[in-house]
Design an enzyme around this catalytic site. Sequence first.
Site, PDB file in Angstrom:
ATOM      1  N   SER A 102      -2.666   8.819 -10.776  1.00 36.72           N
ATOM      2  CA  SER A 102      -1.442   8.814  -9.987  1.00 36.72           C
ATOM      3  C   SER A 102      -1.388   9.994  -9.005  1.00 36.72           C
ATOM      4  O   SER A 102      -2.244  10.119  -8.135  1.00 36.72           O
ATOM      5  CB  SER A 102      -0.240   8.813 -10.936  1.00 36.72           C
ATOM      6  OG  SER A 102       0.962   8.602 -10.266  1.00 36.72           O
ATOM      7  N   ASP A 239       2.141   8.127  -3.480  1.00 30.08           N
ATOM      8  CA  ASP A 239       1.247   8.949  -4.288  1.00 30.08           C
ATOM      9  C   ASP A 239      -0.101   8.239  -4.406  1.00 30.08           C
ATOM     10  O   ASP A 239      -0.313   7.192  -3.783  1.00 30.08           O
ATOM     11  CB  ASP A 239       1.857   9.236  -5.665  1.00 30.08           C
ATOM     12  CG  ASP A 239       2.119   7.969  -6.460  1.00 30.08           C
ATOM     13  OD1 ASP A 239       2.253   6.894  -5.855  1.00 30.08           O
ATOM     14  OD2 ASP A 239       2.187   8.049  -7.705  1.00 30.08           O
ATOM     15  N   ASP A 241      -1.671   6.361  -6.520  1.00 32.84           N
ATOM     16  CA  ASP A 241      -1.809   4.960  -6.925  1.00 32.84           C
ATOM     17  C   ASP A 241      -0.675   4.086  -6.401  1.00 32.84           C
ATOM     18  O   ASP A 241      -0.622   2.902  -6.706  1.00 32.84           O
ATOM     19  CB  ASP A 241      -1.927   4.840  -8.440  1.00 32.84           C
ATOM     20  CG  ASP A 241      -0.628   5.157  -9.176  1.00 32.84           C
ATOM     21  OD1 ASP A 241       0.216   5.880  -8.611  1.00 32.84           O
ATOM     22  OD2 ASP A 241      -0.471   4.693 -10.315  1.00 32.84           O
ATOM     23  N   ASP A 243       2.478   3.696  -6.969  1.00 33.50           N
ATOM     24  CA  ASP A 243       3.551   3.105  -7.757  1.00 33.50           C
ATOM     25  C   ASP A 243       4.875   3.789  -7.457  1.00 33.50           C
ATOM     26  O   ASP A 243       5.898   3.476  -8.075  1.00 33.50           O
ATOM     27  CB  ASP A 243       3.236   3.130  -9.253  1.00 33.50           C
ATOM     28  CG  ASP A 243       3.094   4.529  -9.830  1.00 33.50           C
ATOM     29  OD1 ASP A 243       3.064   5.505  -9.056  1.00 33.50           O
ATOM     30  OD2 ASP A 243       2.990   4.648 -11.072  1.00 33.50           O
TER      31      ASP A 243
END
Length: 444
Positions: A102, A239, A241, A243
């Site tokens: 992340s 960010d 990833d 999400d």
Amino acid sequence: MGRLFGTDGVRGLANADLTPELALSLAAAAARVLAEHDRSHRPVAVVGRDPRASGEMLEAAVVAGLTAAGADVLRAGVLPTPAVAYLVAALGADVGVMISASHNPMPDNGIKLFAAGGHKLPDSVEDEIEQKLGVQDHRPTGAGIGRVRDVEDAEGQYVQHLLKVTPHRLDGIKVVVDCANGAASVAAPDAYRRAGAEVVEIHTSPDGLNINDGCGSTHLDEIRRAVREHGADLGIAHDGDADRCLAVDADGNEVDGDQIMAVLAIGMKESGELTDDTLVATVMSNLGLHLAMREHGITLRTAAVGDRYVLEELRAGGYALGGEQSGHVVLPAHATTGDGLLTALRLMSRMAETGKSLAELAGVMRRLPQVLVNVVVADKARVAKDTAVSEAVAAVEAELGDTGRVLLRPSGTEQLVRVMVEAPTHELAESAAQRLAGVVSSVG
């Protein structure tokens, strides 16, 4: 040894804490547990990753672990975490594996698991997987070994889904997008352009080493500068990833997850989409969000920190919107997990629908000064039980009364205790937070 799974999967320094051997064992255990839950067919797993260099190594280990346990693998390549969750549901897979740390620095990596339907695993299933680690069960041979194939146009399938659930065209909106040299470096600019926005992209050239490096949702200076330089209406920062997302308005002022949720909640209440006129947030959300929602007739329910706990509350109550101050926002009608691209599209749709600037929309909520101090400790559990810490917290709470609040929370992924104080002024919040941080540090 503590619990392997944190608030968002298994995470650590790649090839030191999170080794290929652990990744292989974890994947094999996950396949065995999920197969035991449903013996009707051969398990199928979707595997995706962010572009950090160690993801190549860990992907190979995860694929080996899954296939060795008899699961077939659909390899999706570099994709945002929510895209992997979407593909699990869309392709009818039994499990999803996302290899990503992340927003963490490049040397770290992590493994996130999704169950059938693209939902994060409950704690009980994670515990079952931990118990299976290293257990030498019967291994399939011959035709029983899992097979591997690549998902055709995985990114395109995901973007098409996003466009279908975006309620308004974004024509006339100019947006700067910072993809943190991460998993959304292709998908985010593509989705926003296809929705009609004029897109300026920055940090969309991942090389495996530059993910989250001075950019993305944890470093907003670059996007502030770019929004002003290009005269954009807003900036969206993802960010590693994707999400989550944070935003900045046309003047470069941050619009955090609380404010984004406030904007979306009010719009969804107007359109009848906000089930029971209820928003789900976490204990970390600013007191200003509580006040703004109360003013607009919206009930605010709180959950523990971590989008998985927000999701549990959303599913339990059948609610339509929830999220975190950090920018994880969940819209269960369209996604099974936090989705930064979906959030950004809905935020820009609200701008297009109302004709209002982001600053005007976000102005419905006034953030109370909030100071967060991360205290490195040796033993998070000892801090939680210590009398001196509880007495110090009680003293600050007495000082603040109804004008602020205090929250101490152990990190789910690091040896940290997070000390958060809200108060009428920044100076008061800073002073109280530092006092409490000093007590925590002396104990931990």
